[in-house]
Design an enzyme around this catalytic site. Structure first.
Site, PDB file in Angstrom:
ATOM      1  CG  HIS B  89     -66.086 -68.628  64.378  1.00 12.33           C
ATOM      2  ND1 HIS B  89     -65.537 -68.583  65.642  1.00 12.33           N
ATOM      3  CD2 HIS B  89     -65.054 -68.650  63.512  1.00 12.33           C
ATOM      4  CE1 HIS B  89     -64.211 -68.575  65.540  1.00 12.33           C
ATOM      5  NE2 HIS B  89     -63.893 -68.626  64.257  1.00 12.33           N
ATOM      6  CG  ASP B 168     -58.913 -76.469  69.069  1.00 12.21           C
ATOM      7  OD1 ASP B 168     -58.324 -76.427  67.976  1.00 12.21           O
ATOM      8  OD2 ASP B 168     -59.197 -75.464  69.727  1.00 12.21           O
ATOM      9  NE  ARG B 175     -53.121 -75.693  63.711  1.00  7.16           N
ATOM     10  CZ  ARG B 175     -54.290 -75.071  63.679  1.00  7.16           C
ATOM     11  NH1 ARG B 175     -55.242 -75.403  64.546  1.00  7.16           N
ATOM     12  NH2 ARG B 175     -54.533 -74.128  62.801  1.00  7.16           N
ATOM     13  CB  SER B 190     -58.998 -75.129  65.265  1.00  8.25           C
ATOM     14  OG  SER B 190     -58.916 -74.364  66.436  1.00  8.25           O
ATOM     15  CE  LYS B 194     -61.740 -73.385  68.896  1.00  3.35           C
ATOM     16  NZ  LYS B 194     -60.590 -72.470  69.011  1.00  3.35           N
TER      17      LYS B 194
END
Lengths: 448, 448
Positions: B89, B168, B175, B190, B194
């Site tokens: 990620h 999320d 947010r 978050s 995921k």
């Protein structure tokens, strides 16, 4: 000023406050106006309020906030009524019935007192709830009646109408459920927007600190007092604040009718020392600000005289009669029906009383029926506590300290426990504490 | 654990976080679960999120937050697929197409890569948008198809489904409009909720800092990296992070098809040095974590070999074919239609390029159609920028630095201005900056 919605991005304004930046005048005005017009949803407003809570606001921001909250509703014009109109506001405590006593005193001395009060909040009592314990008394006058009664009697005691600072009403409801109540700028905006809407020329503030106050620390109360003065003066209103201690309850009576009862005693010259010290100082300051005395001291003397010669008591009877209340029960308060359950909390030890925790006693009184645990609760005017002794008194084991009154048998055990825990007795004499510690004006702070 | 609504008072939990207290495990679990069940309204959640933003969360709180967000949806079980499943990620940047290159490389080396990616956000691109520039390519596979494709090809590239961490999705939407995005614990929750839902065994993180990153400062990126590692390891997943610079774009191509084009070049051994340095390190680390190499260095060597011998390119073609994409255009990328408007931004002076501001270039690319300015905007796969020079290059006045591509004539003037402002040329040679500065694992931080 162009406050078109399209010019502002609310998320970026929340971000500014989040990042400790100062909001520009038009940005802050936009937030309050757009929220009032339902153009900003609650979920953005509550994030903004939390950012304000944690990062604060400058004096200037607080004044703009206050002005926008004020202008969300009607601002009463009292210019047709002669004289300098003066009100008093207390940040709330336990046993604080000074409004009931000083309003007729000050009015009797020739200063108009336009007073819009609130209800009990948490552990603290509210002037409206106390007044409503008088059979027939109505606090629900409209703003036209408010002016008429003020013109006729130099004093009026009502509750907040729909027209007064509706933005405050909405914001307060949101703050209440998002843990954003105890913020100095937000409290200031809430108090001052409502007081300024009354049409006052000057304001005396009783900012309380200690166990039974919303501000536990004197330093925070001082900060709040300074902010209130700053905003009041920025609107051209003479504003004076006193810092007063709320460790033990003020006076001896807690509960709605009980506090009316003690107020009647006070208006007849029989008030307890601590209650009268605060009440006379606040009243004297109001009379001075109202231009009817050359000094606060001279104002205090006039206030005392209004009790000695019976004018204050007569003024109270006039208000009660004008607003639909039963004057007979005011003249003969011993005829008021008493609560069905009564018992005494007595000293567990011999010694000096060191603590009579105002917060715990306030909560106990609420549990007995003197306040609301839920918004929908009704108030029992007979419920309450009467302190037979105060801090510093020497008691024998078994001597009564608190006499308790309730019509709710289910509540007594828990309240009894709370009251016992609120009392601390020690062998040594406690140090004398200061009841009124500071006077704060735009000129600065004076220790008293 | 009993998480009955009646046991908790959300206002008092907001108050705790507001007052910098640590929430108990059950309290934090209650907040996320009750919000997911619509038992806590948005206006209380946003006040809570702002309190978290300003007062932070402990590692333990962040792990609990992540777990609750994860458990709000489905957690894919990949235990039926042999091997150590590893994903990567990136916290997002400009020109960052490493996923497109490393996913086939790592899969070709025998490590299963289950990759659920996102779309472009603000100035940064998104893997899904890039993949969708390939005609026919579908990222909308359900979780069953996701498992099947992974089993068949050792790699799958899809978008977030409704079943993955719905808490999320709701919290992020809130947010986004309440200025509570850039919070390390909330970003961690978050990202990790995921990623953990994908069914991975290990995770490599590319945490970017600098002008084109969401974290501008290396110190904040380091803080985020440590938090991500802490949470990943607390779930028993091997987690490794690298801090990489995002001052200038990564590689030379920005824009969706442009980045696929550069990825194809990279998979054919023609990738630019900076892009390959990051991609090979991330891929090598994934291969090492996946148990197919004894060290990261050996993993890098394997990754390079997968390009040299054509297996990585073949794997990419396999994915494209499996997910419905046109493999012809991948084989002959020069046949892809070109944008109708093309022009060059040239050097204004002779000298060394000191700045190619990744943020401004990213925003310019978005304006040309490579990203969304509003949620409802569609993406133009042909829009983008190609850097002919990078920081440190010596240019003559008038030499092309950026070649620009768009189908939106209205956008070109503004984008052109932004691109010019993004470029800084000086007479002196700039200092070499570090592309990959630190490796962070549970054992600690190593400077690279």
């Amino acid at each position: 000023m162009n406050l078109m919605q399209s010019s502002y991005n609310i998320a970026s304004l929340i971000r500014k406050k989040r990042d400790r930046e100062t909001l520009k005048e038009d940005e802050l005005r936009y937030i309050i106006r757009a929220y009032s017009r339902d153009e900003i949803p609650d979920y953005q407003m509550s994030a903004f309020l939390m950012a304000v809570f944690l990062n604060g606001m400058s004096d200037e921001e607080t004044a703009i906030l206050t002005e926008e909250m004020l202008c969300s509703g009607e601002v009463v014009d009292l210019s047709s009524i002669p004289g300098t109109k003066v009100d008093k506001h207390s940040t709330g405590g336990v046993g604080d019935k000074t409004s009931l006593i000083l309003a007729p005193m000050v009015a009797a001395c020739g200063v108009p007192v336009p007073m819009i009060s609130g209800r009990g909040l948490g552990h603290s009592g509210g002037t409206l709830d106390k007044l409503e314990s008088i059979p027939g008394f109505s606090v629900n006058l409209d703003l036209n009646q408010y002016k008429q009664v003020l013109k006729k009697h130099n004093v009026v005691l009502i509750g907040q109408t729909e027209e007064i600072a509706p933005a405050d009403k909405r914001m307060y409801a949101l703050r209440d459920v998002t843990a954003t109540v105890e913020s100095i700028p937000l409290i200031t905006g809430s108090i001052m927007s409502k007081k300024l809407a009354e049409g006052i020329d000057a304001l005396v503030l009783d900012v309380k600190y200690g166990k039974g106050a919303f501000m536990k620390e004197a330093s925070r109360a001082m900060e709040l007092a300074k902010r209130l003065i700053s905003v009041g003066e920025s609107f051209g209103k003479q504003t004076v604040a006193y810092l007063t201690s709320m460790e033990e309850p003020l006076g001896n009576y807690i509960g709605n009718w009980h506090e009316v009862f003690e107020s009647i005693q006070a208006l007849q010259g029989e008030g307890p020392q601590d209650l009268m010290e605060v009440t006379e100082l606040l009243a004297g300051t109001m009379i001075f600000l109202g231009g009817k005395a050359d000094s606060v001291e001279a104002g205090i003397e006039q206030a005392r005289e209004s009790i000695r010669d019976g004018r204050a008591m007569q003024k109270f009877l006039d208000i009660v009669e004008e607003q639909g209340g039963d004057t007979e029960v005011i003249r003969n308060p011993e005829t008021y029906p008493e609560a069905s359950v009564q018992w005494d909390v007595t000293a567990q030890d011999e010694g000096y009383i060191h603590t009579l925790d105002a917060y715990s006693l306030g909560v106990a009184a609420v549990e007995l029926g003197a306040g609301r645990m839920r918004k929908e609760d009704t108030i029992d005017p007979q419920a309450g506590l009467v302190l037979q002794k105060k801090i510093g008194a020497y008691v024998q084991k078994g001597e009564t300290i608190v006499r308790c009154f309730s019509n709710n048998k289910q509540a007594t055990d828990n309240a009894d426990k709370k009251i016992r825990q609120a009392i601390e007795i020690k062998a040594s004499e406690p140090e004398k504490t200061t009841l009124i510690s500071h006077k704060i004006t735009k000129e600065g702070v004076v220790s008293l």
